[in-house]
Design an enzyme around this catalytic site. Sequence first.
Site, PDB file in Angstrom:
ATOM      1  N   SER A 199      -3.521   2.764 -18.990  1.00 45.75           N
ATOM      2  CA  SER A 199      -4.812   3.227 -18.494  1.00 45.75           C
ATOM      3  C   SER A 199      -5.104   4.683 -18.834  1.00 45.75           C
ATOM      4  O   SER A 199      -6.210   5.158 -18.620  1.00 45.75           O
ATOM      5  CB  SER A 199      -4.910   3.021 -16.988  1.00 45.75           C
ATOM      6  N   GLY A 209       0.823  -1.203   0.000  1.00 47.55           N
ATOM      7  CA  GLY A 209       0.000   0.000   0.000  1.00 47.55           C
ATOM      8  C   GLY A 209       0.850   1.243   0.000  1.00 47.55           C
ATOM      9  O   GLY A 209       2.060   1.176   0.217  1.00 47.55           O
ATOM     10  N   PRO A 210       0.223   2.380  -0.263  1.00 52.50           N
ATOM     11  CA  PRO A 210       0.964   3.636  -0.320  1.00 52.50           C
ATOM     12  C   PRO A 210       1.560   4.003   1.038  1.00 52.50           C
ATOM     13  O   PRO A 210       1.191   3.403   2.044  1.00 52.50           O
ATOM     14  CB  PRO A 210      -0.093   4.651  -0.749  1.00 52.50           C
ATOM     15  N   PRO A 211       2.451   4.979   1.064  1.00 52.38           N
ATOM     16  CA  PRO A 211       3.108   5.352   2.314  1.00 52.38           C
ATOM     17  C   PRO A 211       2.106   5.844   3.351  1.00 52.38           C
ATOM     18  O   PRO A 211       1.119   6.481   3.007  1.00 52.38           O
ATOM     19  CB  PRO A 211       4.047   6.489   1.918  1.00 52.38           C
ATOM     20  N   GLY A 212       2.406   5.522   4.596  1.00 54.44           N
ATOM     21  CA  GLY A 212       1.636   6.093   5.696  1.00 54.44           C
ATOM     22  C   GLY A 212       0.276   5.480   5.922  1.00 54.44           C
ATOM     23  O   GLY A 212      -0.553   6.059   6.602  1.00 54.44           O
ATOM     24  N   VAL A 213       0.020   4.278   5.370  1.00 59.64           N
ATOM     25  CA  VAL A 213      -1.283   3.665   5.606  1.00 59.64           C
ATOM     26  C   VAL A 213      -1.232   2.688   6.775  1.00 59.64           C
ATOM     27  O   VAL A 213      -2.206   2.019   7.069  1.00 59.64           O
ATOM     28  CB  VAL A 213      -1.828   2.933   4.361  1.00 59.64           C
ATOM     29  N   GLY A 214      -0.075   2.602   7.428  1.00 63.69           N
ATOM     30  CA  GLY A 214      -0.013   1.807   8.657  1.00 63.69           C
ATOM     31  C   GLY A 214       0.520   0.400   8.479  1.00 63.69           C
ATOM     32  O   GLY A 214       0.253  -0.461   9.299  1.00 63.69           O
ATOM     33  N   LYS A 215       1.310   0.169   7.445  1.00 69.02           N
ATOM     34  CA  LYS A 215       1.842  -1.180   7.237  1.00 69.02           C
ATOM     35  C   LYS A 215       2.823  -1.550   8.342  1.00 69.02           C
ATOM     36  O   LYS A 215       2.704  -2.597   8.980  1.00 69.02           O
ATOM     37  CB  LYS A 215       2.542  -1.264   5.878  1.00 69.02           C
ATOM     38  N   THR A 216       3.775  -0.660   8.568  1.00 69.24           N
ATOM     39  CA  THR A 216       4.779  -0.957   9.579  1.00 69.24           C
ATOM     40  C   THR A 216       4.149  -1.025  10.965  1.00 69.24           C
ATOM     41  O   THR A 216       4.410  -1.949  11.739  1.00 69.24           O
ATOM     42  CB  THR A 216       5.877   0.123   9.552  1.00 69.24           C
ATOM     43  N   LYS A 250      -7.525   4.795  -7.326  1.00 68.09           N
ATOM     44  CA  LYS A 250      -7.831   5.890  -8.248  1.00 68.09           C
ATOM     45  C   LYS A 250      -9.074   6.653  -7.795  1.00 68.09           C
ATOM     46  O   LYS A 250      -9.125   7.881  -7.866  1.00 68.09           O
ATOM     47  CB  LYS A 250      -8.022   5.336  -9.660  1.00 68.09           C
TER      48      LYS A 250
HETATM   49  N1  ATP Z   1      -5.701   2.665  10.376  1.00 72.44           N
HETATM   50  C1  ATP Z   1      -4.907   3.361  11.185  1.00 72.44           C
HETATM   51  N2  ATP Z   1      -5.269   3.595  12.440  1.00 72.44           N
HETATM   52  C2  ATP Z   1      -4.469   4.301  13.245  1.00 72.44           C
HETATM   53  N3  ATP Z   1      -3.302   4.819  12.904  1.00 72.44           N
HETATM   54  C3  ATP Z   1      -2.867   4.611  11.663  1.00 72.44           C
HETATM   55  C4  ATP Z   1      -3.636   3.880  10.734  1.00 72.44           C
HETATM   56  N4  ATP Z   1      -2.982   3.816   9.575  1.00 72.44           N
HETATM   57  C5  ATP Z   1      -1.827   4.483   9.764  1.00 72.44           C
HETATM   58  N5  ATP Z   1      -1.731   4.961  11.017  1.00 72.44           N
HETATM   59  C6  ATP Z   1      -0.640   5.717  11.572  1.00 72.44           C
HETATM   60  O1  ATP Z   1       0.079   6.343  10.531  1.00 72.44           O
HETATM   61  C7  ATP Z   1       1.452   6.355  10.804  1.00 72.44           C
HETATM   62  C8  ATP Z   1       2.255   5.873   9.626  1.00 72.44           C
HETATM   63  O2  ATP Z   1       2.102   4.493   9.472  1.00 72.44           O
HETATM   64  P1  ATP Z   1       3.273   3.508   9.044  1.00 72.44           P
HETATM   65  O3  ATP Z   1       4.577   4.067   9.396  1.00 72.44           O
HETATM   66  O4  ATP Z   1       2.939   2.154   9.518  1.00 72.44           O
HETATM   67  O5  ATP Z   1       3.111   3.584   7.484  1.00 72.44           O
HETATM   68  P2  ATP Z   1       3.655   2.580   6.371  1.00 72.44           P
HETATM   69  O6  ATP Z   1       2.466   1.995   5.708  1.00 72.44           O
HETATM   70  O7  ATP Z   1       4.626   1.650   6.937  1.00 72.44           O
HETATM   71  O8  ATP Z   1       4.310   3.570   5.358  1.00 72.44           O
HETATM   72  P3  ATP Z   1       5.623   3.375   4.446  1.00 72.44           P
HETATM   73  O9  ATP Z   1       5.201   2.626   3.236  1.00 72.44           O
HETATM   74  O10 ATP Z   1       5.995   4.790   4.079  1.00 72.44           O
HETATM   75  O11 ATP Z   1       6.604   2.683   5.263  1.00 72.44           O
HETATM   76  C9  ATP Z   1       1.659   5.538  12.019  1.00 72.44           C
HETATM   77  O12 ATP Z   1       1.901   6.363  13.094  1.00 72.44           O
HETATM   78  C10 ATP Z   1       0.352   4.785  12.206  1.00 72.44           C
HETATM   79  O13 ATP Z   1       0.054   4.573  13.545  1.00 72.44           O
HETATM   80 MG    MG Z   2       6.723   1.544   6.769  1.00 75.44          MG
END
Ligand code: ATP
Ligand code: MG
Length: 808
Positions: free
Chosen positions: A712, A389-396, A755
Amino acid sequence: MSEKEPRKPAISGEDEDEVIVRTVGKNATRPRKGQDDSGVPSEAPILPIRNMVIFPGTVVPLAIGREKSRRLISDVLPSERVIITVSQKDPDVDDPAPCDLYDVGTAVMILKVLSLEEGSQSIIVHGLTRIRITEWLAEKPYLHGRIEVLHDKLERTKETDALVMNARNLGRRVIELSPNLPDEAIVVLNNIDQPGALSDFLASNLQLEIGSRQKFLNELNVNERLRMVGVELHRQLEVLEISDRIQNQVKANIGKSQREYFLQEQLKAIQEELGQVDDKTAEINELKETISRARMPEVVLKEATRELNRLERLPTASPEYNVIRTYLELMCELPWQVSTEDKLDVTRARKVLNRDHYDLDKVKRRILEYLAVRKLSPQSRGPILCFVGPPGVGKTSLGQSIARAMGRKFIRMSLGGMRDEAELRGHRRTYIGAMPGRIIQEIRKSGVNNPVFMLDELDKVGADFRGDPTSALLEVLDPAQNSTFQDHYLNVPFDLSKVMFIATANYMAPVPPALQDRMEVIELPGYTRLDKLQIARKYLVPRQLKENGLNRSQAKWTSQAISKIIDDYTREAGVRNLERQIGAVCRALAAMIAEGKARCRTITPRFVTKMLGPRQFESELAARTSTPGVATGLAYTPSGGEIIFVEAAGYPGRGRLTLTGQIGDVMKESAQAAMSLLKSRFGRYGLDPERIARTDIHIHVPAGAVPKDGPSAGVAIYTALVSLLTGKAVRHDVAMTGEITLRGLVLPIGGIKEKSLAAQRAGIRKIVLPWRNRKDLLDVPADAKKAMEFVFAKKVDDVLKVALDGRI
Ligand SMILES: Nc1ncnc2c1ncn2[C@@H]1O[C@H](COP(=O)(O)OP(=O)(O)OP(=O)(O)O)[C@@H](O)[C@H]1O
Ligand SMILES: [Mg+2]
């Protein structure tokens, strides 16, 4: 035992030489008892001598240097041959008076006078008997005095015999040990049987200073003299023996290095016998102990024992010693059998997951399933999950949350920029500075063999001449192989099968298919505005308040303020920037409170604008698409979905097509396809083919720094071209996506959810999607569905109808 007194310059005169030893023999047996002493006159000239004492029975050469002494010799000779010699107390006095002389001396017979070159003279004298000077008769032209002959006092007892024997034995040994005494001296020694003469012979050969020598001369008691000689001989013998020992040691040192090994072995044996151990043995014993406690599998234990045996044979100074020791220490530290106990309580895990993350239901459900299966069948090897998924969606952060839910330790290893297989698998120990790979290092750090191991940024792995890390990843990620993971440094298999691997990637495309195949991909496509609002309210705001030392009553966030940040200050699929901006506002408020400018605050959109400055993102839609020739497309990039503008411009030329804006080959081809399709349909739009033949067309996709590819954009390009040539502007709130064929069909594409979210973010009202993508509408969040109208097109004409508002 030769005389060693410092030799004075010639003028200082009286001196002796080594002749004593060589010449003494024939006089040594001089009878004493009953000897007629009449040869010694009662008055006689006295010759002062320095640096020496003449003992009775010895023959000594004397250098005559002083004027007075010459006179004496020339006066007495040849009529008289007996004169008196006495030693000077201080050898530095040149013209001694009676008070400068000892009063006990020796009557000597002059045996020979030698005239040497340069007028100097030498005499050889034979000591006759001890005398005492009783009266000084004259000092000039030379000393003259009255004398009294002194006789040895001897009571021959057993003690005398013992003393004689002792002195003789000691004397013999001294002669043997002295390198500069001839061995014949022993013969002389054996032939003297008079105790007094023996003591005088030995005394004359002792290395003593004048004062001590004189004491021997003064002593008339023979027993006492023998005792004194014995003491002195003993001392000299000791000195000689020590120097002899030192000599032997020096010789021995040369052969030392050859003997060292032998001695060390002996020492070891002795130490073992005494229960003592040296550093190395202690270290090896400790290692042995640690190895036995490390609970290694059999193969590993065998290898460790083999290395330990090698270590024992190596000297500590050898570089290899340290290499092996470090290796063994690592082996002992690895958690071969150490694991944390899994918490497989599904209800509890659900709570933990919900507490940490909003929504993400699909992922959470999958994780709970995983736990449930583990609970029912503990040995089952779960699949390897991959969050995309895109950055910052909470994967890590989801990975961390999973570890917490299961009660496992968490390891995160970023693969970004890793190019070298050795980084994952380590270097062989033959290389200097070799280390285990990152995987083993991380496992060691965690101390358990079943952590949650996150392989972050899987799509950022590089490959070059140093090798391809993916090959190591293939092994790690294959549940069938990773129970015998090979690290080059370790050289024994390590069981990774208990580790729960989770990979993350922004984009699946760069991940090699072989890797993709080994994982169960779970997509986290990004959040809608509504999701973001919820996440911000429930998670981000409380967290940022806490981080900035504020409480809920001090900062009351309104939903409108959060929405303002979402719309005007961020444009992203995830929530990372949103959290950052919320943090910035909280920080600003905290500063105000700290300065006393405010006590609490309701955070409104106005306050946000005040704190964050002018809005950072503005909708470009209206401005961009108000002229003919521009269409809004939708693209799927590593950072989620994005809207793109396709611009077309025409100018007089020869019907050529130019494409710019970092466009990939596939996109170029779809541009050509769009052009051909358009040419084949000129009639339909009422266009003049002649005019087109005289026009060059340039298609540009701005934001040129971002590479774009994929088919696309086909419909958007086609729409832009039609709009340009017909002079009709495209509706600014419509976005479109889809591949086109030369027959004008619209083919399905991927990333519908991303999209749609991007379109919603950009303020689009209507989305045109390929007809066959209808099923994907299920994935699109309800929020987005509510905000936008979705139109499905089978042919390009359906697209144009919407985009150009039916004006065609
Ligand atoms: N569904 C969610 N509920 C609560 N907090 C979230 C959620 N999704 C993301 N966050 C918060 O957003 C921040 C960024 O998430 P994280 O670092 O896991 O992103 P990532 O998907 O690993 O991004 P990247 O691909 O850039 O590594 C974290 O602090 C996380 O707690
Ligand atoms: Mg990450």
